[in-house]
Motif scaffolding. Structure first.
Motif, PDB file in Angstrom:
ATOM      1  N   GLY A  19       7.112   3.211  11.001  1.00 24.38           N
ATOM      2  CA  GLY A  19       8.102   2.502  10.209  1.00 24.38           C
ATOM      3  C   GLY A  19       7.521   1.592   9.156  1.00 24.38           C
ATOM      4  N   VAL A  20       6.279   1.851   8.751  1.00 24.38           N
ATOM      5  CA  VAL A  20       5.614   1.007   7.747  1.00 24.38           C
ATOM      6  C   VAL A  20       5.744   1.672   6.376  1.00 24.38           C
ATOM      7  N   PRO A  21       6.399   1.049   5.405  1.00 27.12           N
ATOM      8  CA  PRO A  21       6.505   1.639   4.065  1.00 27.12           C
ATOM      9  C   PRO A  21       5.141   1.717   3.393  1.00 27.12           C
ATOM     10  N   ALA A  22       4.978   2.717   2.525  1.00 29.39           N
ATOM     11  CA  ALA A  22       3.675   3.010   1.926  1.00 29.39           C
ATOM     12  C   ALA A  22       3.673   2.742   0.430  1.00 29.39           C
ATOM     13  N   ILE A  23       2.512   2.292  -0.056  1.00 28.99           N
ATOM     14  CA  ILE A  23       2.260   2.153  -1.488  1.00 28.99           C
ATOM     15  C   ILE A  23       0.947   2.869  -1.774  1.00 28.99           C
ATOM     16  N   ILE A  40       4.018  13.132   0.131  1.00 28.75           N
ATOM     17  CA  ILE A  40       4.411  12.317   1.281  1.00 28.75           C
ATOM     18  C   ILE A  40       5.415  11.227   0.906  1.00 28.75           C
ATOM     19  N   ILE A  41       5.182  10.545  -0.217  1.00 29.65           N
ATOM     20  CA  ILE A  41       6.011   9.400  -0.603  1.00 29.65           C
ATOM     21  C   ILE A  41       7.152   9.855  -1.506  1.00 29.65           C
ATOM     22  N   ARG A  42       8.373   9.504  -1.124  1.00 27.05           N
ATOM     23  CA  ARG A  42       9.537   9.702  -1.990  1.00 27.05           C
ATOM     24  C   ARG A  42       9.795   8.377  -2.703  1.00 27.05           C
ATOM     25  N   GLN A  43       9.580   8.399  -3.985  1.00 36.82           N
ATOM     26  CA  GLN A  43       9.564   7.156  -4.774  1.00 36.82           C
ATOM     27  C   GLN A  43      10.824   6.331  -4.574  1.00 36.82           C
ATOM     28  N   ARG A  93      11.847  -3.746   2.523  1.00 39.19           N
ATOM     29  CA  ARG A  93      10.854  -3.199   3.446  1.00 39.19           C
ATOM     30  C   ARG A  93      11.532  -2.515   4.624  1.00 39.19           C
ATOM     31  N   LEU A  94      12.568  -3.149   5.157  1.00 34.75           N
ATOM     32  CA  LEU A  94      13.272  -2.587   6.309  1.00 34.75           C
ATOM     33  C   LEU A  94      13.935  -1.259   5.962  1.00 34.75           C
ATOM     34  N   ARG A  95      14.555  -1.177   4.783  1.00 35.60           N
ATOM     35  CA  ARG A  95      15.195   0.080   4.372  1.00 35.60           C
ATOM     36  C   ARG A  95      14.164   1.186   4.208  1.00 35.60           C
ATOM     37  N   MET A  96      13.062   0.864   3.532  1.00 38.41           N
ATOM     38  CA  MET A  96      12.017   1.868   3.330  1.00 38.41           C
ATOM     39  C   MET A  96      11.340   2.240   4.648  1.00 38.41           C
ATOM     40  N   GLY A  97      11.210   1.262   5.538  1.00 38.77           N
ATOM     41  CA  GLY A  97      10.594   1.533   6.830  1.00 38.77           C
ATOM     42  C   GLY A  97      11.398   2.530   7.645  1.00 38.77           C
ATOM     43  N   GLU A  98      12.733   2.425   7.601  1.00 37.89           N
ATOM     44  CA  GLU A  98      13.565   3.390   8.320  1.00 37.89           C
ATOM     45  C   GLU A  98      13.403   4.791   7.746  1.00 37.89           C
ATOM     46  N   GLU A  99      13.316   4.889   6.437  1.00 37.30           N
ATOM     47  CA  GLU A  99      13.093   6.196   5.809  1.00 37.30           C
ATOM     48  C   GLU A  99      11.694   6.725   6.112  1.00 37.30           C
ATOM     49  N   ALA A 100      10.723   5.805   6.186  1.00 28.95           N
ATOM     50  CA  ALA A 100       9.338   6.215   6.441  1.00 28.95           C
ATOM     51  C   ALA A 100       9.209   6.930   7.777  1.00 28.95           C
ATOM     52  N   LYS A 101       9.981   6.517   8.781  1.00 30.55           N
ATOM     53  CA  LYS A 101       9.884   7.124  10.109  1.00 30.55           C
ATOM     54  C   LYS A 101      10.201   8.621  10.098  1.00 30.55           C
ATOM     55  N   GLU A 103      12.180   5.389  -1.904  1.00 31.96           N
ATOM     56  CA  GLU A 103      12.914   5.631  -0.661  1.00 31.96           C
ATOM     57  C   GLU A 103      12.096   5.226   0.563  1.00 31.96           C
ATOM     58  N   ASN A 104      10.904   5.831   0.731  1.00 31.88           N
ATOM     59  CA  ASN A 104      10.055   5.458   1.872  1.00 31.88           C
ATOM     60  C   ASN A 104       8.767   4.770   1.438  1.00 31.88           C
ATOM     61  N   GLY A 105       8.655   4.514   0.147  1.00 31.29           N
ATOM     62  CA  GLY A 105       7.460   3.859  -0.376  1.00 31.29           C
ATOM     63  C   GLY A 105       7.463   3.850  -1.891  1.00 31.29           C
ATOM     64  N   LEU A 106       6.319   3.462  -2.453  1.00 30.17           N
ATOM     65  CA  LEU A 106       6.195   3.341  -3.902  1.00 30.17           C
ATOM     66  C   LEU A 106       4.923   4.023  -4.382  1.00 30.17           C
ATOM     67  N   LEU A 107       5.052   4.850  -5.406  1.00 29.08           N
ATOM     68  CA  LEU A 107       3.908   5.463  -6.073  1.00 29.08           C
ATOM     69  C   LEU A 107       3.604   4.684  -7.342  1.00 29.08           C
ATOM     70  N   VAL A 108       2.318   4.475  -7.597  1.00 29.97           N
ATOM     71  CA  VAL A 108       1.870   3.712  -8.764  1.00 29.97           C
ATOM     72  C   VAL A 108       0.957   4.611  -9.586  1.00 29.97           C
TER      73      VAL A 108
END
Length: 379
Positions: free
Chosen positions: A299-303, A314-317, A346-354, A319-324
């Motif tokens: 449940g940890v969002p990714a950057i 892996i990362i949906r911009q 963070r909580l919203r992205m963490g739920e999507e990350a799971k 939604e579950n994290g941020l691409l730079v």
């Protein structure tokens, strides 16, 4: 079924080694297949990740890495001599073992292993992206060799019964090859807990070398700390490698010791993910980026920098994290501050990350591998 994996070594705490051990463990303990690992540079060192009982290990004693300190000309001649010995010893072993499938984890034996007529099907498994040789931007003779070998790779991969890459992004770079297949790394999720994302902690995991780009992470962290708003946030880096002392010097010189710590690798990394709120990847290049998937399962969002290859798959911009944008230090600092400032985000992205578990679970990925192996063995 009898399968032989060929690789450099399994003594380091890297993602490639962890993926191999997880895969071998699954094939032995769940399918009861006969699995062997053949190395070139093990040097009697123990495997970092424990192997299941029954897996046989053979080291050919080639030791390619011994030539890393030589002058470029010495490296070239040393490599050619060692490759000749490698081919002879590996041929003798494969002719004796008569495996159903032989998997090369690239690149030492990839140029000659399809030519060994031991009756096995040959699979090439690439844990890097197509352009991995070019990412260092080497000049002179070594740069010419890097470009030449990249062109040769296109010819080599066609000779295998199956060529497996980790991402659809990378598949696109290789073109319309008839033998190419995408199978991502399986992330062996290490617990049923999730982070509550309230701890003011950023985590990064990987080898301390050029590829992982932790110098870029430290430059970003310095920029963030200079704002004076994040003294209660901490950055923990887990890894080892030749850049350790240099990175530690940066931490000291920039007076970041109160908020940054470099830790040795741990087999209990799942507990560290569960105690973090953001996972950051600053690699120059990747084959996949398994640490992103592992942390996101907690449940940890990714950057991550949008490097070749992996983060895009892996990362949906948003939604579950941020691409730079690759190499954009200021953009990375802004992305990190965005998540550090906004706990509900963070909580919203963490739920999507799971949800990465649905795609990258061990069962989902290993079902693809077993189907591939069985189809080749039955041909």
């Amino acid at each position: 079924m009898k399968i032989i994996y060929c690789t450099h070594s399994v003594c380091n705490p890297g993602g490639m080694e962890r993926v191999l051990v997880n895969k071998v463990t699954y094939l032995v303990e769940k399918l009861h297949w006969d699995i062997s690992i053949v190395t070139t540079d093990q040097k009697n060192r123990p495997a970092f990740y424990p192997l299941p009982e029954g897996v046989r290990m053979t080291d050919l004693g080639i030791n390619y890495s011994d030539d890393n300190v030589k002058h470029p000309i010495g490296k070239i001649f040393g490599y050619l001599l060692k490759r000749r010995t490698h081919r002879k010893r590996l041929t003798e072993l494969l002719m004796r073992e008569k495996a159903d499938i032989v998997v090369s984890l690239y690149p030492s034996e990839s140029s000659f292993i399809p030519l060994i007529k031991d009756g096995s099907r040959k699979v090439l498994e690439l844990h890097f992206c197509k352009f991995f040789r070019l990412q260092y931007g080497r000049k002179g003779l070594l740069g010419l060799i890097d470009r030449w070998r990249t062109r040769q790779d296109e010819r080599i991969v066609r000779k295998f019964d199956r060529f497996v890459v980790l991402t659809y992004e990378d598949k696109g770079y290789w073109g319309n090859l008839p033998n190419i297949e995408v199978i991502p790394n399986a992330a062996k999720f290490m617990g049923n807990t999730s982070s509550d994302l309230t701890v003011h902690r950023v985590i990064a995991v990987g080898r301390l070398d050029y590829q992982k780009g932790f110098d870029r992470l430290l430059r970003t962290w310095r920029m963030i700390q200079q704002t004076g708003r994040y003294a209660d946030w901490h950055l923990d880096i887990f890894g080892q490698g030749e850049w350790h002392d240099w990175l530690q010097g940066m931490i000291v010189d920039w007076q970041l010791s109160d908020t940054v710590c470099i830790h040795r690798p741990t087999e209990r990394i799942g507990e560290e993910y569960a105690a973090s709120s953001i996972i950051v990847m600053t690699s120059h290049y990747e084959g996949f980026g398994m640490v992103l998937v592992e942390a996101m399962a907690y449940g940890v969002p990714a950057i991550a920098f949008d490097c070749k290859c992996g983060p895009k798959d892996i990362i949906r911009q948003g939604e579950n994290g941020l691409l730079v944008r690759e190499g954009d230090i200021e953009g990375l600092a802004q992305a990190m501050q965005r998540l550090m400032d906004d706990e509900p985000l963070r909580l919203r992205m963490g739920e999507e990350a799971k949800k990465v578990v649905d795609t990258y679970s061990e069962e989902a990925v290993m079902s693809q591998w077993t189907a591939l192996f069985e189809s080749l063995a039955n041909r």
